[in-house]
Design an enzyme around this catalytic site. Structure first.
Site, PDB file in Angstrom:
ATOM      1  N   CYS A   1       0.826  -1.191   0.000  1.00  0.00           N
ATOM      2  CA  CYS A   1       0.000   0.000   0.000  1.00  0.00           C
ATOM      3  C   CYS A   1       0.874   1.259   0.000  1.00  0.00           C
ATOM      4  O   CYS A   1       1.828   1.332   0.768  1.00  0.00           O
ATOM      5  CB  CYS A   1      -0.909  -0.028   1.233  1.00  0.00           C
ATOM      6  SG  CYS A   1      -2.109   1.302   1.282  1.00  0.00           S
ATOM      7  N   PRO A   2       0.597   2.194  -0.869  1.00  0.00           N
ATOM      8  CA  PRO A   2      -0.553   2.287  -1.767  1.00  0.00           C
ATOM      9  C   PRO A   2      -0.251   1.873  -3.199  1.00  0.00           C
ATOM     10  O   PRO A   2      -1.055   2.124  -4.096  1.00  0.00           O
ATOM     11  CB  PRO A   2      -0.890   3.784  -1.703  1.00  0.00           C
ATOM     12  CG  PRO A   2       0.458   4.429  -1.624  1.00  0.00           C
ATOM     13  CD  PRO A   2       1.306   3.474  -0.782  1.00  0.00           C
TER      14      PRO A   2
END
Length: 80
Positions: free
Chosen positions: A18-19
């Site tokens: 992430c992200p």
């Protein structure tokens, strides 16, 4: 899986966290035509919620979410 969906494009986000899987998914979807299907492979636990939320927010259709061990396979249909 009973109905075989053939993705137009495949995106391998295994090993990204992430992200990054969400950013790459968004970038890849932007390059597709309406009706195309993007297959996304990811192993980041956050990807399950992030990509589902992305589809809901943008209106793209999450056709399939499959969990295989620690990996996820998403099929996303571009709707607009």
């Amino acid at each position: 899986m009973t109905n075989e969906i053939n993705p137009t494009q495949s995106l391998d986000c295994i090993g990204f966290f992430c992200p990054e899987p969400l950013f790459q998914t968004r970038q890849e979807i932007d390059g597709l035509e309406i009706g195309d299907v993007l297959e996304v492979l990811a192993d980041d636990p956050a990807a399950e919620e992030d990509i589902a939320r992305f589809c809901k927010r943008t209106g793209h259709q999450l056709l399939e979410l499959e969990k295989i061990g620690k990996e996820f396979r998403f099929l996303i249909k571009k709707t607009k």
